[in-house]
Design a protein around this motif. Structure first.
Motif, PDB file in Angstrom:
ATOM      1  N   ALA A  55      38.003  52.323  39.098  1.00 17.64           N
ATOM      2  CA  ALA A  55      38.538  52.728  40.399  1.00 17.64           C
ATOM      3  C   ALA A  55      39.952  52.177  40.594  1.00 17.64           C
ATOM      4  CB  ALA A  55      37.623  52.225  41.515  1.00 17.64           C
ATOM      5  N   LEU A  56      40.191  50.966  40.095  1.00 20.06           N
ATOM      6  CA  LEU A  56      41.520  50.377  40.225  1.00 20.06           C
ATOM      7  C   LEU A  56      42.552  51.171  39.433  1.00 20.06           C
ATOM      8  CD1 LEU A  56      43.094  47.999  41.423  1.00 20.06           C
ATOM      9  CD2 LEU A  56      42.569  46.701  39.342  1.00 20.06           C
ATOM     10  N   ARG A  57      42.183  51.655  38.260  1.00 19.18           N
ATOM     11  CA  ARG A  57      43.108  52.472  37.464  1.00 19.18           C
ATOM     12  C   ARG A  57      43.468  53.766  38.179  1.00 19.18           C
ATOM     13  NH1 ARG A  57      39.899  50.584  33.048  1.00 19.18           N
ATOM     14  NH2 ARG A  57      38.577  52.438  33.200  1.00 19.18           N
ATOM     15  N   GLU A  58      42.580  54.211  39.052  1.00 17.56           N
ATOM     16  CA  GLU A  58      42.840  55.431  39.818  1.00 17.56           C
ATOM     17  C   GLU A  58      43.526  55.135  41.140  1.00 17.56           C
ATOM     18  OE1 GLU A  58      39.100  57.355  40.200  1.00 17.56           O
ATOM     19  OE2 GLU A  58      38.897  57.757  38.037  1.00 17.56           O
ATOM     20  N   GLY A  59      43.914  53.877  41.351  1.00 17.95           N
ATOM     21  CA  GLY A  59      44.668  53.516  42.545  1.00 17.95           C
ATOM     22  C   GLY A  59      43.844  53.008  43.707  1.00 17.95           C
ATOM     23  N   GLU A  60      42.535  52.784  43.505  1.00 21.63           N
ATOM     24  CA  GLU A  60      41.677  52.303  44.584  1.00 21.63           C
ATOM     25  C   GLU A  60      41.280  50.853  44.331  1.00 21.63           C
ATOM     26  OE1 GLU A  60      37.343  53.180  46.724  1.00 21.63           O
ATOM     27  OE2 GLU A  60      37.983  54.355  44.992  1.00 21.63           O
ATOM     28  N   LEU A  61      41.593  49.989  45.264  1.00 25.50           N
ATOM     29  CA  LEU A  61      41.209  48.579  45.166  1.00 25.50           C
ATOM     30  C   LEU A  61      39.885  48.397  45.905  1.00 25.50           C
ATOM     31  CD1 LEU A  61      41.905  45.689  44.299  1.00 25.50           C
ATOM     32  CD2 LEU A  61      43.085  45.415  46.499  1.00 25.50           C
ATOM     33  N   THR A  62      38.808  48.299  45.171  1.00 23.11           N
ATOM     34  CA  THR A  62      37.494  48.141  45.778  1.00 23.11           C
ATOM     35  C   THR A  62      37.220  46.680  46.109  1.00 23.11           C
ATOM     36  OG1 THR A  62      36.385  47.806  43.656  1.00 23.11           O
ATOM     37  CG2 THR A  62      36.665  50.092  44.400  1.00 23.11           C
ATOM     38  N   SER A  63      36.226  46.456  46.940  1.00 26.69           N
ATOM     39  CA  SER A  63      35.843  45.082  47.257  1.00 26.69           C
ATOM     40  C   SER A  63      35.295  44.384  46.016  1.00 26.69           C
ATOM     41  CB  SER A  63      34.803  45.078  48.377  1.00 26.69           C
ATOM     42  OG  SER A  63      33.645  45.804  47.998  1.00 26.69           O
ATOM     43  N   GLY A  64      34.683  45.154  45.117  1.00 28.42           N
ATOM     44  CA  GLY A  64      34.192  44.571  43.881  1.00 28.42           C
ATOM     45  C   GLY A  64      35.324  44.079  42.991  1.00 28.42           C
ATOM     46  N   ALA A  65      36.442  44.788  42.976  1.00 28.42           N
ATOM     47  CA  ALA A  65      37.601  44.350  42.197  1.00 28.42           C
ATOM     48  C   ALA A  65      38.208  43.091  42.803  1.00 28.42           C
ATOM     49  CB  ALA A  65      38.631  45.465  42.128  1.00 28.42           C
ATOM     50  N   VAL A  66      38.272  43.036  44.136  1.00 28.80           N
ATOM     51  CA  VAL A  66      38.776  41.831  44.808  1.00 28.80           C
ATOM     52  C   VAL A  66      37.916  40.632  44.419  1.00 28.80           C
ATOM     53  CG1 VAL A  66      39.084  40.710  47.045  1.00 28.80           C
ATOM     54  CG2 VAL A  66      39.783  43.091  46.737  1.00 28.80           C
ATOM     55  N   LYS A  67      36.614  40.842  44.425  1.00 26.55           N
ATOM     56  CA  LYS A  67      35.686  39.771  44.055  1.00 26.55           C
ATOM     57  C   LYS A  67      35.890  39.352  42.596  1.00 26.55           C
ATOM     58  CE  LYS A  67      31.492  40.968  43.234  1.00 26.55           C
ATOM     59  NZ  LYS A  67      30.113  41.480  43.423  1.00 26.55           N
ATOM     60  N   LEU A  68      36.031  40.331  41.719  1.00 21.89           N
ATOM     61  CA  LEU A  68      36.205  40.046  40.289  1.00 21.89           C
ATOM     62  C   LEU A  68      37.442  39.196  40.034  1.00 21.89           C
ATOM     63  CD1 LEU A  68      35.447  40.552  37.307  1.00 21.89           C
ATOM     64  CD2 LEU A  68      36.786  42.662  37.433  1.00 21.89           C
ATOM     65  N   PHE A  69      38.582  39.625  40.592  1.00 25.61           N
ATOM     66  CA  PHE A  69      39.828  38.892  40.359  1.00 25.61           C
ATOM     67  C   PHE A  69      39.851  37.554  41.102  1.00 25.61           C
ATOM     68  CE2 PHE A  69      41.433  43.325  39.579  1.00 25.61           C
ATOM     69  CZ  PHE A  69      41.624  43.147  38.211  1.00 25.61           C
ATOM     70  N   GLY A  70      39.294  37.525  42.299  1.00 22.09           N
ATOM     71  CA  GLY A  70      39.301  36.289  43.078  1.00 22.09           C
ATOM     72  C   GLY A  70      38.482  35.194  42.428  1.00 22.09           C
ATOM     73  N   ILE A  71      37.285  35.531  41.975  1.00 24.39           N
ATOM     74  CA  ILE A  71      36.425  34.526  41.350  1.00 24.39           C
ATOM     75  C   ILE A  71      36.984  34.109  39.990  1.00 24.39           C
ATOM     76  CG2 ILE A  71      34.114  34.107  40.428  1.00 24.39           C
ATOM     77  CD1 ILE A  71      33.004  35.870  42.644  1.00 24.39           C
ATOM     78  N   SER A  72      37.564  35.047  39.258  1.00 24.97           N
ATOM     79  CA  SER A  72      38.171  34.711  37.969  1.00 24.97           C
ATOM     80  C   SER A  72      39.332  33.739  38.156  1.00 24.97           C
ATOM     81  CB  SER A  72      38.664  35.981  37.274  1.00 24.97           C
ATOM     82  OG  SER A  72      37.585  36.852  36.986  1.00 24.97           O
ATOM     83  N   ALA A  73      40.161  33.985  39.166  1.00 25.70           N
ATOM     84  CA  ALA A  73      41.282  33.088  39.443  1.00 25.70           C
ATOM     85  C   ALA A  73      40.791  31.701  39.830  1.00 25.70           C
ATOM     86  CB  ALA A  73      42.163  33.675  40.549  1.00 25.70           C
ATOM     87  N   ALA A  74      39.753  31.654  40.665  1.00 30.59           N
ATOM     88  CA  ALA A  74      39.202  30.359  41.069  1.00 30.59           C
ATOM     89  C   ALA A  74      38.626  29.617  39.870  1.00 30.59           C
ATOM     90  CB  ALA A  74      38.122  30.562  42.132  1.00 30.59           C
ATOM     91  N   GLY A  75      38.001  30.362  38.947  1.00 34.44           N
ATOM     92  CA  GLY A  75      37.473  29.737  37.744  1.00 34.44           C
ATOM     93  C   GLY A  75      38.557  29.117  36.893  1.00 34.44           C
ATOM     94  N   LEU A  76      39.687  29.800  36.787  1.00 34.86           N
ATOM     95  CA  LEU A  76      40.810  29.266  36.013  1.00 34.86           C
ATOM     96  C   LEU A  76      41.395  28.018  36.669  1.00 34.86           C
ATOM     97  CD1 LEU A  76      42.595  32.579  34.983  1.00 34.86           C
ATOM     98  CD2 LEU A  76      41.348  31.010  33.477  1.00 34.86           C
TER      99      LEU A  76
END
Length: 263
Positions: free
Chosen positions: A105-126
């Protein structure tokens, strides 16, 4: 303070704060019932109050954990719980499941809540990995383990009590190396009876918070070899879970659309 005393204090504090927060949220339900009430897989009415309550409980318990790891535990837990809570609310009703669907969905230009969660938790993990490890390779592996464990707990949260039980199993090994795992275990014990009775559910907020905290405990207790082993296992679990999530999404979409035309 001895290790045993710190362990017991962290577990008790996490459990007590979790129970108190869940009770307060159920009494007030800020934002209204539409924010908090859901229907589970069996068609029973449940609420999401346990999720934010677990996040608060684990964060409180982390304050009583090993001094050198408190910051990493707090960052990972709060970020994972907040991202999960956002997905619980903003992503309600979205049939897409798994990282592949949200990245598509992100590649098609839509930022879903699932993508926000994916990137947010990954950043926090780093960030948590950077606080716990010195070498860049170890920090990257730590990020994978923290985010991967958070994702794993959410993957198994498909039936009442599954995520809390998984947290107890994973945390029992972590207790050998320190008290970090005591906080998520204490919170899991606090919500498990309610979860099994299908009065409430952890949702993404609770499952991700428990998993992220356990991920930090795993990172703190392992060197590079251990991180590699845990990371490989989590990647394999995520790959299998992505397939299951895709099948579940198709089934959910088909159920909403109703039966097709008969031949």
């Amino acid at each position: 303070m001895t290790d045993l005393a710190r362990l017991l204090r962290a577990a008790a504090l996490a459990g007590g704060v979790t129970r108190a927060a869940r009770t307060a949220l159920r009494r007030t339900k800020p934002g209204g019932a539409a924010v908090w009430d859901r229907t589970n897989h069996a068609g029973r009415d449940v609420d999401l109050c346990a999720g934010p309550a677990v996040t608060l409980g684990v964060a409180a318990g982390a304050l009583a954990a090993d001094p050198g790891t408190r910051g990493a535990a707090l960052i990972a837990t709060v970020a994972a719980g907040a991202c999960g809570a956002y997905d619980d609310v903003a992503g309600a009703g979205d049939p897409r499941r798994g990282p592949r669907a949200h990245l598509g969905a992100l590649r098609e230009g839509e930022l879903t809540s699932g993508a926000v969660k994916l990137f947010g938790i990954s950043a926090a993990g780093l960030v948590a990995g950077a606080l716990l490890k010195e070498r860049w390779a170890d920090r990257a592996l730590a990020g994978v383990v923290v985010a991967g464990t958070a994702h794993f707990l959410n993957l198994v949260d498909v039936r009442p009590g599954r995520a809390a039980q998984a947290a107890l199993v994973l945390g029992s090994a972590g207790l050998v190396r320190g008290s970090l795992a005591a906080a998520p275990m204490g919170a899991a014990v606090a919500v498990l009876p309610d979860d099994l009775a299908e009065r409430g559910m952890l949702g993404d907020a609770g499952a991700h918070a428990l998993g992220a905290a356990l991920g930090v405990a795993i990172v703190a207790g392992n060197g590079r070899a251990g991180l590699l082993a845990h990371g490989a296992g989590l990647v394999a679990a995520a790959a299998c879970g992505a397939r299951v999530s895709a099948w579940a999404a198709k089934d959910l979409t088909a159920a909403r659309q109703g039966p097709g035309p008969r031949a």
